[in-house]
Scaffold this motif. Sequence first.
Motif, PDB file in Angstrom:
ATOM      1  N   ARG A   1       0.836  -1.202   0.000  1.00  0.00           N
ATOM      2  CA  ARG A   1       0.000   0.000   0.000  1.00  0.00           C
ATOM      3  C   ARG A   1       0.872   1.255   0.000  1.00  0.00           C
ATOM      4  N   GLY A   2       0.683   2.075  -1.037  1.00  0.00           N
ATOM      5  CA  GLY A   2       1.465   3.292  -1.177  1.00  0.00           C
ATOM      6  C   GLY A   2       2.846   3.083  -1.754  1.00  0.00           C
ATOM      7  N   GLY A   3       3.174   1.840  -2.150  1.00  0.00           N
ATOM      8  CA  GLY A   3       4.514   1.543  -2.677  1.00  0.00           C
ATOM      9  C   GLY A   3       4.443   0.826  -4.006  1.00  0.00           C
ATOM     10  N   TRP A   4       5.128  -0.294  -4.124  1.00  0.00           N
ATOM     11  CA  TRP A   4       5.229  -1.013  -5.384  1.00  0.00           C
ATOM     12  C   TRP A   4       4.048  -1.964  -5.569  1.00  0.00           C
ATOM     13  N   SER A   5       3.865  -2.409  -6.827  1.00  0.00           N
ATOM     14  CA  SER A   5       2.844  -3.416  -7.126  1.00  0.00           C
ATOM     15  C   SER A   5       3.464  -4.506  -7.992  1.00  0.00           C
ATOM     16  N   SER A   6       2.853  -5.686  -7.966  1.00  0.00           N
ATOM     17  CA  SER A   6       3.419  -6.838  -8.662  1.00  0.00           C
ATOM     18  C   SER A   6       3.490  -6.625 -10.169  1.00  0.00           C
ATOM     19  N   ARG A   7       2.617  -5.824 -10.723  1.00  0.00           N
ATOM     20  CA  ARG A   7       2.622  -5.616 -12.182  1.00  0.00           C
ATOM     21  C   ARG A   7       3.924  -4.985 -12.652  1.00  0.00           C
ATOM     22  N   SER A   8       4.626  -4.301 -11.758  1.00  0.00           N
ATOM     23  CA  SER A   8       5.869  -3.630 -12.159  1.00  0.00           C
ATOM     24  C   SER A   8       7.117  -4.376 -11.714  1.00  0.00           C
ATOM     25  N   VAL A   9       6.965  -5.530 -11.036  1.00  0.00           N
ATOM     26  CA  VAL A   9       8.143  -6.241 -10.536  1.00  0.00           C
ATOM     27  C   VAL A   9       8.156  -7.704 -10.961  1.00  0.00           C
TER      28      VAL A   9
ATOM     29  N   LEU B   1       7.485 -14.904  -1.174  1.00  0.00           N
ATOM     30  CA  LEU B   1       7.572 -15.981  -2.156  1.00  0.00           C
ATOM     31  C   LEU B   1       6.311 -15.930  -3.002  1.00  0.00           C
ATOM     32  N   ALA B   2       6.481 -15.783  -4.315  1.00  0.00           N
ATOM     33  CA  ALA B   2       5.328 -15.614  -5.206  1.00  0.00           C
ATOM     34  C   ALA B   2       5.378 -16.595  -6.362  1.00  0.00           C
ATOM     35  N   LYS B   3       4.183 -16.941  -6.847  1.00  0.00           N
ATOM     36  CA  LYS B   3       4.031 -17.830  -8.001  1.00  0.00           C
ATOM     37  C   LYS B   3       3.564 -17.004  -9.192  1.00  0.00           C
ATOM     38  N   TRP B   4       4.164 -17.256 -10.364  1.00  0.00           N
ATOM     39  CA  TRP B   4       3.851 -16.524 -11.587  1.00  0.00           C
ATOM     40  C   TRP B   4       3.561 -17.489 -12.728  1.00  0.00           C
ATOM     41  N   GLN B   5       2.781 -17.012 -13.691  1.00  0.00           N
ATOM     42  CA  GLN B   5       2.561 -17.759 -14.924  1.00  0.00           C
ATOM     43  C   GLN B   5       3.607 -17.338 -15.958  1.00  0.00           C
ATOM     44  N   PRO B   6       4.101 -18.286 -16.764  1.00  0.00           N
ATOM     45  CA  PRO B   6       4.996 -17.887 -17.858  1.00  0.00           C
ATOM     46  C   PRO B   6       4.319 -16.875 -18.780  1.00  0.00           C
ATOM     47  N   ALA B   7       5.116 -16.112 -19.485  1.00  0.00           N
ATOM     48  CA  ALA B   7       4.591 -15.085 -20.381  1.00  0.00           C
ATOM     49  C   ALA B   7       3.607 -15.687 -21.376  1.00  0.00           C
ATOM     50  N   LYS B   8       2.580 -14.942 -21.708  1.00  0.00           N
ATOM     51  CA  LYS B   8       1.566 -15.420 -22.649  1.00  0.00           C
ATOM     52  C   LYS B   8       2.222 -15.774 -23.976  1.00  0.00           C
ATOM     53  N   GLY B   9       1.828 -16.907 -24.512  1.00  0.00           N
ATOM     54  CA  GLY B   9       2.407 -17.381 -25.760  1.00  0.00           C
ATOM     55  C   GLY B   9       3.571 -18.320 -25.573  1.00  0.00           C
ATOM     56  N   SER B  10       4.072 -18.459 -24.330  1.00  0.00           N
ATOM     57  CA  SER B  10       5.168 -19.411 -24.085  1.00  0.00           C
ATOM     58  C   SER B  10       4.672 -20.830 -24.291  1.00  0.00           C
TER      59      SER B  10
ATOM     60  N   GLU C   1      12.272  -9.243  -2.745  1.00  0.00           N
ATOM     61  CA  GLU C   1      12.654  -8.421  -1.604  1.00  0.00           C
ATOM     62  C   GLU C   1      11.444  -7.571  -1.236  1.00  0.00           C
ATOM     63  N   VAL C   2      11.013  -7.587   0.029  1.00  0.00           N
ATOM     64  CA  VAL C   2       9.693  -7.090   0.383  1.00  0.00           C
ATOM     65  C   VAL C   2       9.583  -5.562   0.340  1.00  0.00           C
ATOM     66  N   THR C   3      10.650  -4.832   0.567  1.00  0.00           N
ATOM     67  CA  THR C   3      10.522  -3.376   0.600  1.00  0.00           C
ATOM     68  C   THR C   3      10.435  -2.762  -0.791  1.00  0.00           C
ATOM     69  N   THR C   4      11.027  -3.424  -1.800  1.00  0.00           N
ATOM     70  CA  THR C   4      11.011  -2.885  -3.157  1.00  0.00           C
ATOM     71  C   THR C   4      10.229  -3.745  -4.132  1.00  0.00           C
ATOM     72  N   GLY C   5       9.976  -5.009  -3.776  1.00  0.00           N
ATOM     73  CA  GLY C   5       9.332  -5.939  -4.694  1.00  0.00           C
ATOM     74  C   GLY C   5      10.288  -6.565  -5.688  1.00  0.00           C
ATOM     75  N   ARG C   6      11.544  -6.197  -5.649  1.00  0.00           N
ATOM     76  CA  ARG C   6      12.514  -6.678  -6.640  1.00  0.00           C
ATOM     77  C   ARG C   6      12.670  -8.194  -6.550  1.00  0.00           C
ATOM     78  N   PRO C   7      12.544  -8.924  -7.674  1.00  0.00           N
ATOM     79  CA  PRO C   7      12.773 -10.372  -7.643  1.00  0.00           C
ATOM     80  C   PRO C   7      14.262 -10.671  -7.519  1.00  0.00           C
ATOM     81  N   LEU C   8      14.601 -11.567  -6.598  1.00  0.00           N
ATOM     82  CA  LEU C   8      15.999 -11.899  -6.359  1.00  0.00           C
ATOM     83  C   LEU C   8      16.438 -13.153  -7.101  1.00  0.00           C
TER      84      LEU C   8
END
Length: 442
Positions: free
Chosen positions: A252-260, A281-290, A303-310
Motif C-alpha cells: 500500500r502506497g509503494g510497489w505493485s506486482s505488475r511492475s516487478v 515468495l510468489a508464483k507466476w505464470q509464464p509469459a503469454k504465448g510461451s 525483496e519485500v521493501t522494493t518488490g525486486r525479484p531476487l
Amino acid sequence: MRQRVVRVTLVAGLIVLALLLLLSMCGGGDGEGAGKAADDKTGKPVRHSAGPLTRLTVPSAYDTRQGWEISNVSPEYAIAQDSGRIGYLERVDESRFRLRTLDSATGRPGWTGQPWHPPASADQFPGLLSVAKDGREYFVTWSFGTAGEDALNAAGTFVALDVYDVADGGRQRIEVPWPTAPTVSGTGPGILISDGGTRSAVVDPVSGEVTRVPQDALGYPKGCTGCRRLTAVRGVTTKGLLLSGDPGFWVRGGWSSRSVGPARTDPASGVPTSVAPGYVLAKWQPAKGSKDAGTYDIWAVHEVTTGRPLVQVRCHKPAIEPGEYPQAMLSPEGGYLVAGNLAFDLEQRKAYCFEESDGSKPLTLTTVTDSGTAYGATSARSPADALAGGGAPIELDLATAVPQALSPNVRLPGAETAGVGVFSWTDTKDRLHLIGYPRRQG
C-alpha cells in the motif's frame, strides 16, 4: 486512523514488598530471572548436566551427547535469532500461563515472565511468536476472548497481546477490540492481526500503538482488476501493508506486482504464497504465448521493501492446487530459504525445484541451516507432517542439490539457532519436550 489501546499494570506496594521478600529469601540474583513468580511449583525447567536426558535419533551433524532439554512446554516456541534466545510457555495452574526464556547455545534459563490469565479458554496454550523492529527483538503471546460486561461497558471480544522485550523481559499489555477469531503474525516490523481478508490492525511492538487501515483505503494499484477480488492483508513491511488479490499483490502506497514481475512471466499473474521476514515468495505464470505456459509455474523470491525479484525457478504445475502453500522458512542468518519442494540460495542467486516429471511433489523441506543444509522428507503431507515423523527423512546440501536419504527413524530439526538444532518429542504422559543439540564442529 490510529488508536492506542494499552493497559498499564500498576504494581501496588504490597506486591513490591512481597517481591523484595522473595528476592531476599533466594539470595538475590543477576536480574535475568527477576520475573519469576513466588508460586512456582513446576521445578527447574532445564536440566543442567553434560547432556540432555533424552538422546533422539537425529541427523549426524548434531551431537546428542551435549545440549539441553525442557519438558511440559507449549506446542509453539519462538526464537529471537539475533540474541539466540528461545521463548516458550508453561502452564502455572489450571487457568494461568507464563513465558520462560533460555539461551539456545547453553540451555541456561533467562528471564521468566509473571503468570497471567488469558481471556481465552485455558484448555489451550495462548499463541506465541517473535517479532523484531529497529534492532530490538520481542516475544509476543496472544489470545482471543471476551471482556466481561459491567455497568459501564457491554461485553465484547478482543485480542490480548503481551509484548516482552527479549533483552530484559520488560512487558506491556495491549488489547485490541476484534470481532472474530483472528490470525496473528510477526513476519514484519509489526504484529499483524487479520481476519484473513481486508480487516487488519498493526501493533507497534515498541510503542504499543495500534494502526488500522480502513477497508476503503487499501490503495489498489491502477490497472489491476484482480486486486479487487479476494483482497487480503498478507503482511507488514517497513513501507506499509502487503496485500494480495486474485491475482496481483502490492504494498500500500509503494510497489505493485505488475511492475516487478520476473523475466519471462505474465506481469498480471503474480500470487504471493508465503511471507518471511524481508521476503515474499510468489508464483507466476509464464509469459503469454510461451510453449510451456500451461504446464509450468515460475516461483520467485522478492525483496519485500522494493518488490525486486531476487531469484526464480520453474516448476511443473501440480495436478491439484493445494489449499494452503507451505510457509517459507529462512536460515538463521537469512542466506537461504525453503518452502515445500523449493529451495533458494539468496546470496548465490540459485534456486531449485525438487519434483517428479509428472508434477507431483514428493519432497517437503522443513528447515535450512546457515551452511546450506536443508532437511525434510519425501512423501510427507506437509512440513508439519514431516516434523512429526511422516514420510521418509532426507537431508540436502544445496551446494550439490542432491537429496540424501536418512535412517527412517531420524527426527528432523524444527529450527536451528546459534548453531543448535531444536527438536521436539512427546512422552508417554503427553508432555511435549524441546531438546537442543549443538551442531558438531569440524
